[in-house]
Design a protein around this motif. Structure first.
Motif, short mmCIF file in Angstrom:
data_model
loop_
_atom_site.label_atom_id
_atom_site.label_comp_id
_atom_site.label_asym_id
_atom_site.label_seq_id
_atom_site.Cartn_x
_atom_site.Cartn_y
_atom_site.Cartn_z
N UNK A 73 1.91 4.75 -6.54
CA UNK A 73 2.77 3.61 -6.32
C UNK A 73 2.84 2.40 -6.89
N UNK A 74 4.09 1.77 -8.09
CA UNK A 74 4.03 1.30 -8.94
C UNK A 74 4.18 -0.51 -7.60
N UNK A 80 7.19 -6.16 -3.22
CA UNK A 80 7.66 -4.23 -3.12
C UNK A 80 6.53 -3.34 -3.70
N UNK A 81 7.36 -1.78 -4.09
CA UNK A 81 7.00 -1.27 -4.58
C UNK A 81 7.67 0.34 -5.22
N UNK A 82 6.86 1.12 -6.08
CA UNK A 82 7.80 2.02 -6.21
C UNK A 82 6.68 3.58 -5.96
N UNK A 114 2.05 4.79 1.63
CA UNK A 114 3.06 3.24 2.01
C UNK A 114 1.71 2.93 2.53
N UNK A 115 0.55 3.50 2.86
CA UNK A 115 -0.96 2.43 2.81
C UNK A 115 -1.27 1.24 2.52
N UNK A 116 -0.53 0.45 1.10
CA UNK A 116 -0.99 -0.47 0.56
C UNK A 116 0.22 -1.33 1.06
N UNK A 117 1.32 -0.86 1.41
CA UNK A 117 2.27 -1.69 1.38
C UNK A 117 2.99 -2.53 2.61
#
Length: 386
Positions: free
Chosen positions: A3-4, A212-214, A247-250
């Motif tokens: 993810x970005x 935010x994350x992509x 999604x673990x880091x978001x």
């Protein structure tokens, strides 16, 4: 691909014509037209619109499933057939742009072209064969444009907002803190994010992008990763689990409890299809879907009904549509994972996204919009996106 995320931490429009219909006649002396084209992993979509008040009026549109990213997961390249289908669709877009004499336009490509080894060759071919110049945008801009298109759907009570854009090749999530912005100013504060997520220091309270994350998983790419799993229910469970792992880091607010001050707005064909199924619509009606609030229980009930149908039943269900039945379960897996992760049991449905954001950003930059007001939910309408 990982993810970005960043370095650090509404458009409105009225009903336009469906694909294949005649353009809306325009009066002499009408404002200059603008166009926005979104070439995604699965679909090619375009809107042509004129500024009107705080939003815009759609005069023509185009939407077609081109499956540009088909096979990309395995080969890392855009296939010859996918590129040919896409160029054919883009020729139609070029004809519409020429017919309407559009000079102000933004034509963008997203995740499939970001990832493909032969993307530059494809972009050159598009320009050579259609005259159109596509711009491959970065994930942050894609997320930013989706966010500003959803501004009119934000409740005045919302202090923390999560905007989710489920695409064909990626899913963008943006967490925005509105607690210090006056309630009446919150939609406009979100629209001002079109110029960037990192804002200059100001004495005026502004919307703050906490994170935010992509995630490089959308309805097409996630489905392709689990294409070898034959059991329908098992494939769905694996897709949902795998997306949640990404999604673990978001998690900007781990300790946040369920509250009315938190709102999720979901924008995608998956979200609008689930909403249409919940409403029992045999024919899609954007005025009933855009802005609808659905509970987790209602979303789960629709997803369970999809699973009970099986692939054959989903293919025949008019609420899903023949162009979406192969991808609806991967989208539903993403949606279910998202609703498990966040402190709310409700989702606001948005039938709007990247194209609307592109139009708003262009018109705002040209100063042709009345940005002192944002029209409320219910005054907008457009073709369904996917």
């Amino acid at each position: 691909m990982a993810p970005k995320r960043p370095q650090g931490a509404g458009a409105t429009h009225e009903r336009g014509p469906a694909q294949g219909s005649q353009p809306v006649p325009r009066a002499p002396g009408s404002p200059e037209l603008y166009a926005a084209l979104d070439l995604g992993t699965n679909s090619c979509r375009m809107l042509i619109a004129e500024p009107r008040g705080a939003g815009f009026h759609v005069v023509d549109s185009f939407s077609k499933s081109v499956q540009l990213g088909l096979g990309l997961e395995r080969s890392g390249r855009l296939s010859r057939g996918s590129m040919t289908r896409t160029v054919q669709a883009l020729r139609i877009c070029q004809q519409k742009l020429k017919r309407h004499k559009v000079r102000r336009m933004r034509l963008v490509a997203t995740e499939a072209c970001r990832r493909a080894d032969n993307a530059a060759d494809f972009i050159d071919r598009v320009h050579r064969e259609t005259g159109l110049r596509l711009d491959i945008i970065e994930p942050e801009e894609e997320a930013r444009l989706a966010v500003i298109s959803c501004a009119p759907l934000v409740s005045p009570k919302t202090e923390n907002l999560l905007v989710v854009d489920i695409g064909g090749g990626s899913t963008e999530l943006v967490w925005i803190d509105l607690a210090k912005v006056a309630k009446k100013d919150r939609p406009q504060a979100i629209m001002r994010l079109h110029s960037g997520f990192v804002r200059a220091i100001s004495d005026v309270p502004e919307a703050r992008v906490v994170d935010w994350i992509s995630v490089p998983l959308g309805v097409a790419t996630l489905r392709e990763q689990f294409n070898d799993v034959e059991d329908d229910a098992a494939r769905f469970a694996l897709m949902s689990w795998f997306f949640e792992e990404n999604l673990a880091d978001f998690s900007p607010y781990h300790a946040t409890e369920p509250t009315e001050r938190f709102q999720i707005v979901g924008t995608s064909g998956t979200v609008t299809t689930v909403a249409a199924s919940h409403l029992g619509l045999k024919r899609y009606d954007r005025t009933k879907v855009d802005g609808l609030r659905m509970s987790s229980q209602q979303i789960d009930a629709v997803i369970r009904s999809y699973l009970s149908m099986g692939p054959g039943g989903r293919r025949a269900d008019p609420r899903i549509g023949s162009d979406r039945h192969t991808l609806i379960m991967s989208g539903a897996a993403i949606l279910q994972a998202l609703m498990r992760c966040w402190p709310t049991d409700r989702l606001s449905v948005a039938d709007r996204g990247l194209r609307e954001g592109l139009l708003y950003a262009q018109m705002s930059a040209d100063g042709v919009l009345d940005e002192q007001s944002v029209r409320p939910k219910g005054t907008v309408s457009s073709p369904r996106r996917g």
